[in-house]
Enzyme design. Structure first.
Site, PDB file in Angstrom:
ATOM      1  N   GLY A 100      42.464  39.181  48.164  1.00  0.00           N
ATOM      2  CA  GLY A 100      42.210  38.075  49.075  1.00  0.00           C
ATOM      3  C   GLY A 100      41.224  38.412  50.170  1.00  0.00           C
ATOM      4  O   GLY A 100      40.597  37.511  50.748  1.00  0.00           O
TER       5      GLY A 100
ATOM      6  N   HIS B 109      45.619  40.640  50.400  1.00  0.00           N
ATOM      7  CA  HIS B 109      46.815  39.888  50.788  1.00  0.00           C
ATOM      8  C   HIS B 109      48.025  40.822  50.847  1.00  0.00           C
ATOM      9  O   HIS B 109      48.162  41.732  50.044  1.00  0.00           O
ATOM     10  CB  HIS B 109      47.069  38.772  49.770  1.00  0.00           C
ATOM     11  CG  HIS B 109      47.834  37.608  50.329  1.00  0.00           C
ATOM     12  ND1 HIS B 109      49.112  37.728  50.843  1.00  0.00           N
ATOM     13  CD2 HIS B 109      47.525  36.290  50.435  1.00  0.00           C
ATOM     14  CE1 HIS B 109      49.543  36.540  51.250  1.00  0.00           C
ATOM     15  NE2 HIS B 109      48.596  35.657  51.032  1.00  0.00           N
TER      16      HIS B 109
ATOM     17  N   TYR C 191      45.332  32.132  40.867  1.00  0.00           N
ATOM     18  CA  TYR C 191      44.511  31.868  42.046  1.00  0.00           C
ATOM     19  C   TYR C 191      44.329  30.367  42.200  1.00  0.00           C
ATOM     20  O   TYR C 191      44.259  29.623  41.210  1.00  0.00           O
ATOM     21  CB  TYR C 191      43.155  32.570  41.936  1.00  0.00           C
ATOM     22  CG  TYR C 191      42.673  33.066  43.271  1.00  0.00           C
ATOM     23  CD1 TYR C 191      43.303  34.141  43.876  1.00  0.00           C
ATOM     24  CD2 TYR C 191      41.634  32.450  43.945  1.00  0.00           C
ATOM     25  CE1 TYR C 191      42.890  34.608  45.128  1.00  0.00           C
ATOM     26  CE2 TYR C 191      41.210  32.912  45.179  1.00  0.00           C
ATOM     27  CZ  TYR C 191      41.852  33.981  45.762  1.00  0.00           C
ATOM     28  OH  TYR C 191      41.445  34.429  47.000  1.00  0.00           O
TER      29      TYR C 191
END
Length: 269
Positions: free
Chosen positions: A118, A74, A148
């Protein structure tokens, strides 16, 4: 035309090609190690939508040739700094995961190099993973103090043993080649020089099978794997616990330490 009214040029970070009903999506942002930015993820989603219209029977998701990092995960620079859920329903990564999981044909992740954060959720949301000896997989929210989301945890629980899920989330340590095969993270582990040929041959075999039958089985398995009834009050408690984390000092410290390229100092506050 004034500078303020000039059209914005969007950098092409993903290449997409369709050949013999096999679609190939290549993450192609070498300068940032294929970080999962909103721009890159939107281009993945658009490629999948185009392949759906064109009737692709298999999609291969890969990194550009020679990448030692499949994806760095991410884009930390795009995460909100407190008081906002960093992984909400409309987050670009969440939308990309849904696009992969709901695509009406198999999606195969072809992995050469390391997969971080991610990006591991991204490849785990694919139907199969084919990798070579350079592969490694790490899920790293504990390095950032990031809570998360429950949906993401269900993705991993639907694919991996709970003790492995706990180890990976608690330690943020990467799982490499042979161990990834032993734990069932990858379907096939092959040599680097055979990875592309093996994956494309595997994909082409699927194109010869009945696409409607495959599509309905994929959707059935998705629905069955996703069906995890949770009482409303339990879900609300989990969301409240997550909110306390992303509003904490530790979350701010985790993001800032990453951006400042220094070790994080977590205090539990």
């Amino acid at each position: 035309m004034s500078e303020s009214t000039q059209p914005q040029v969007v950098e092409t970070l993903v290449n997409a090609e369709l050949t013999d009903r096999v679609g190939v999506i290549t993450l192609n942002n070498a300068t940032r190690r294929n970080v999962l930015s909103e721009t890159l993820l939107n281009q993945v989603i658009a490629a999948l939508a185009d392949f759906k219209i064109k009737g692709a029977r298999v999609v291969v998701l890969r990194a550009f040739e020679g990448a030692t990092v499949w994806s760095a995960g991410h884009d930390i620079k795009e995460l909100p700094l407190g008081k906002e859920d960093p992984l909400g329903y409309s987050d670009p990564l969440e939308r990309a995961l849904r696009a992969i999981r709901s695509f009406p044909a198999p999606v195969i992740a072809m992995v050469h190099g390391s997969v971080w954060g991610g990006a591991f959720d991204l490849v785990a949301s694919c139907d199969m993973i084919i990798a070579d000896e350079t592969c490694s997989f790490a899920i790293t929210p504990a390095n950032l103090g990031l809570p998360y989301n429950t949906t993401g945890l269900l993705h991993f629980l639907g694919r991996l043993p709970i003790n492995l899920v706990k180890e990976m989330f608690f330690t943020a340590a990467p799982i490499k080649g042979d161990d990834a095969l032993r734990w069932g993270i990858v379907n096939h582990l092959v040599s680097s020089d055979a990875l592309v040929d093996f994956t494309m041959t595997f994909a082409k075999k699927i194109t010869l099978k009945a696409p409607l039958a495959i599509a309905v089985v994929k959707e059935q398995l998705r629905v069955l794997a996703d069906f995890q009834p949770i009482a409303a009050q339990v879900f609300e408690r989990l969301q409240d616990m997550r909110r306390e984390v992303y509003e904490s000092k530790d979350y701010i410290e985790g993001i800032q330490s990453f951006l400042e390229k220094r070790p994080a100092v977590f205090t539990g506050e």
